[in-house]
Write a protein that holds these residues in place. Structure first.
Motif, PDB file in Angstrom:
ATOM      1  N   THR A   1     -14.751   2.743   7.986  1.00  0.00           N
ATOM      2  CA  THR A   1     -15.886   1.917   7.575  1.00  0.00           C
ATOM      3  C   THR A   1     -17.037   2.180   8.538  1.00  0.00           C
ATOM      4  O   THR A   1     -16.826   2.578   9.681  1.00  0.00           O
ATOM      5  CB  THR A   1     -15.539   0.416   7.615  1.00  0.00           C
ATOM      6  OG1 THR A   1     -15.164   0.071   8.948  1.00  0.00           O
ATOM      7  CG2 THR A   1     -14.417   0.073   6.659  1.00  0.00           C
TER       8      THR A   1
ATOM      9  N   LEU B   1     -12.914  -5.842   5.750  1.00  0.00           N
ATOM     10  CA  LEU B   1     -11.693  -5.365   6.389  1.00  0.00           C
ATOM     11  C   LEU B   1     -11.252  -6.342   7.476  1.00  0.00           C
ATOM     12  O   LEU B   1     -10.062  -6.648   7.593  1.00  0.00           O
ATOM     13  CB  LEU B   1     -11.911  -3.960   6.965  1.00  0.00           C
ATOM     14  CG  LEU B   1     -10.728  -3.342   7.709  1.00  0.00           C
ATOM     15  CD1 LEU B   1      -9.490  -3.248   6.817  1.00  0.00           C
ATOM     16  CD2 LEU B   1     -11.115  -1.958   8.233  1.00  0.00           C
TER      17      LEU B   1
ATOM     18  N   GLU C   1     -18.262  -3.545   4.267  1.00  0.00           N
ATOM     19  CA  GLU C   1     -16.873  -3.091   4.155  1.00  0.00           C
ATOM     20  C   GLU C   1     -16.098  -3.434   5.424  1.00  0.00           C
ATOM     21  O   GLU C   1     -14.943  -3.834   5.365  1.00  0.00           O
ATOM     22  CB  GLU C   1     -16.811  -1.578   3.895  1.00  0.00           C
ATOM     23  CG  GLU C   1     -17.324  -1.164   2.535  1.00  0.00           C
ATOM     24  CD  GLU C   1     -18.847  -1.022   2.487  1.00  0.00           C
ATOM     25  OE1 GLU C   1     -19.516  -0.986   3.552  1.00  0.00           O
ATOM     26  OE2 GLU C   1     -19.385  -0.973   1.365  1.00  0.00           O
TER      27      GLU C   1
ATOM     28  N   ASP D   1      -7.531   8.752   7.305  1.00  0.00           N
ATOM     29  CA  ASP D   1      -7.676   7.308   7.143  1.00  0.00           C
ATOM     30  C   ASP D   1      -7.063   6.585   8.331  1.00  0.00           C
ATOM     31  O   ASP D   1      -6.242   7.121   9.068  1.00  0.00           O
ATOM     32  CB  ASP D   1      -6.979   6.854   5.857  1.00  0.00           C
ATOM     33  CG  ASP D   1      -7.785   7.188   4.625  1.00  0.00           C
ATOM     34  OD1 ASP D   1      -8.874   7.777   4.748  1.00  0.00           O
ATOM     35  OD2 ASP D   1      -7.325   6.864   3.526  1.00  0.00           O
TER      36      ASP D   1
ATOM     37  N   ASN E   1      -6.571   2.065   5.692  1.00  0.00           N
ATOM     38  CA  ASN E   1      -7.912   1.883   5.145  1.00  0.00           C
ATOM     39  C   ASN E   1      -8.759   3.101   5.469  1.00  0.00           C
ATOM     40  O   ASN E   1      -8.563   3.732   6.509  1.00  0.00           O
ATOM     41  CB  ASN E   1      -8.567   0.643   5.770  1.00  0.00           C
ATOM     42  CG  ASN E   1      -9.663   0.065   4.920  1.00  0.00           C
ATOM     43  OD1 ASN E   1      -9.379  -0.644   3.958  1.00  0.00           O
ATOM     44  ND2 ASN E   1     -10.901   0.354   5.246  1.00  0.00           N
ATOM     45  N   GLN E   2      -9.712   3.386   4.594  1.00  0.00           N
ATOM     46  CA  GLN E   2     -10.692   4.415   4.907  1.00  0.00           C
ATOM     47  C   GLN E   2     -11.571   3.925   6.041  1.00  0.00           C
ATOM     48  O   GLN E   2     -11.696   2.725   6.276  1.00  0.00           O
ATOM     49  CB  GLN E   2     -11.573   4.701   3.689  1.00  0.00           C
ATOM     50  CG  GLN E   2     -10.864   5.394   2.572  1.00  0.00           C
ATOM     51  CD  GLN E   2     -11.825   5.699   1.418  1.00  0.00           C
ATOM     52  OE1 GLN E   2     -12.908   5.140   1.327  1.00  0.00           O
ATOM     53  NE2 GLN E   2     -11.403   6.577   0.540  1.00  0.00           N
TER      54      GLN E   2
ATOM     55  N   GLN F   1       0.833  -1.202   0.000  1.00  0.00           N
ATOM     56  CA  GLN F   1       0.000   0.000   0.000  1.00  0.00           C
ATOM     57  C   GLN F   1       0.875   1.262   0.000  1.00  0.00           C
ATOM     58  O   GLN F   1       0.595   2.214  -0.719  1.00  0.00           O
ATOM     59  CB  GLN F   1      -0.928   0.025   1.215  1.00  0.00           C
ATOM     60  CG  GLN F   1      -2.045  -0.986   1.160  1.00  0.00           C
ATOM     61  CD  GLN F   1      -2.921  -0.892   2.393  1.00  0.00           C
ATOM     62  OE1 GLN F   1      -2.466  -1.112   3.514  1.00  0.00           O
ATOM     63  NE2 GLN F   1      -4.192  -0.541   2.177  1.00  0.00           N
TER      64      GLN F   1
END
Length: 180
Positions: A156, A166, A162, A136, A153-154, A29
């Motif tokens: 959730t 995750l 989502e 994030d 990750n954004q 990432q």
């Protein structure tokens, strides 16, 4: 555009005391981040490692939630303002700040209001909220060698599809790390 070359980014990361606690997934990432986002992420991890996180509420997720057993802190990507403004007004969080502001203006016009005056009120309201705004997630768990950084990750929504996905991803990363 990603930040410099993979070799450059990896050399910067390898100089960090926590390099061996970064998951392969997180490294992948990171290699895809733009330079500014890479710098922000690195500063956020450095601050947590130094014991002075820059996020308001770092720590474990609720024990009764889907992400129980994992922790998080925030880092602010370049688009954090657009994301938080969109979330505040229930707009899609993946769109640019310009699109979000235009959508809010269109909504005001459709109701017969003055878009400039209404947008100024909305932006002032958001500006007061900035101290509480977040970026994030940097997701981690505690391992044998210390805090293991797993993924970014954004946010959730609780109990959403989502969030379930995750959770599955984090569990796979941890299981993969245990095999090494």
């Amino acid at each position: 555009m990603v930040c410099h070359s993979e070799e450059f980014v990896l050399s910067v990361l390898q100089d960090k005391s926590y390099f061996n606690r970064l998951s392969d997934h997180l490294i992948e990432q990171i290699l895809g981040l733009e330079c500014d986002d890479f710098s922000r992420l690195r500063r956020a991890i450095d601050a947590v490692e130094a014991g002075s996180p820059t996020t308001r509420f770092p720590g474990d997720f609720r024990p009764s939630g889907l992400l129980a057993g994992y922790g998080h802190f925030h880092y602010r990507k370049g688009d954090w303002a657009a994301t938080n403004l969109a979330a505040e007004f229930r707009k899609p969080i993946t769109q640019s700040l310009d699109i979000t502001v235009d959508a809010l203006a269109d909504k005001v016009v459709a109701k017969g209001g003055d878009p400039d005056a209404e947008l100024e009120k909305l932006i002032n309201k958001f500006s007061r909220r900035i101290g509480q705004a977040s970026g994030d997630w940097v997701l981690y768990c505690d391992g044998l060698s210390g805090r293991e950084y797993l993924a970014i990750n954004q946010h959730t929504d609780p109990n959403s599809d989502e969030e379930r996905e995750l959770r599955r991803l984090l569990d796979r990363i941890v299981a993969g790390n245990a095999q090494h």
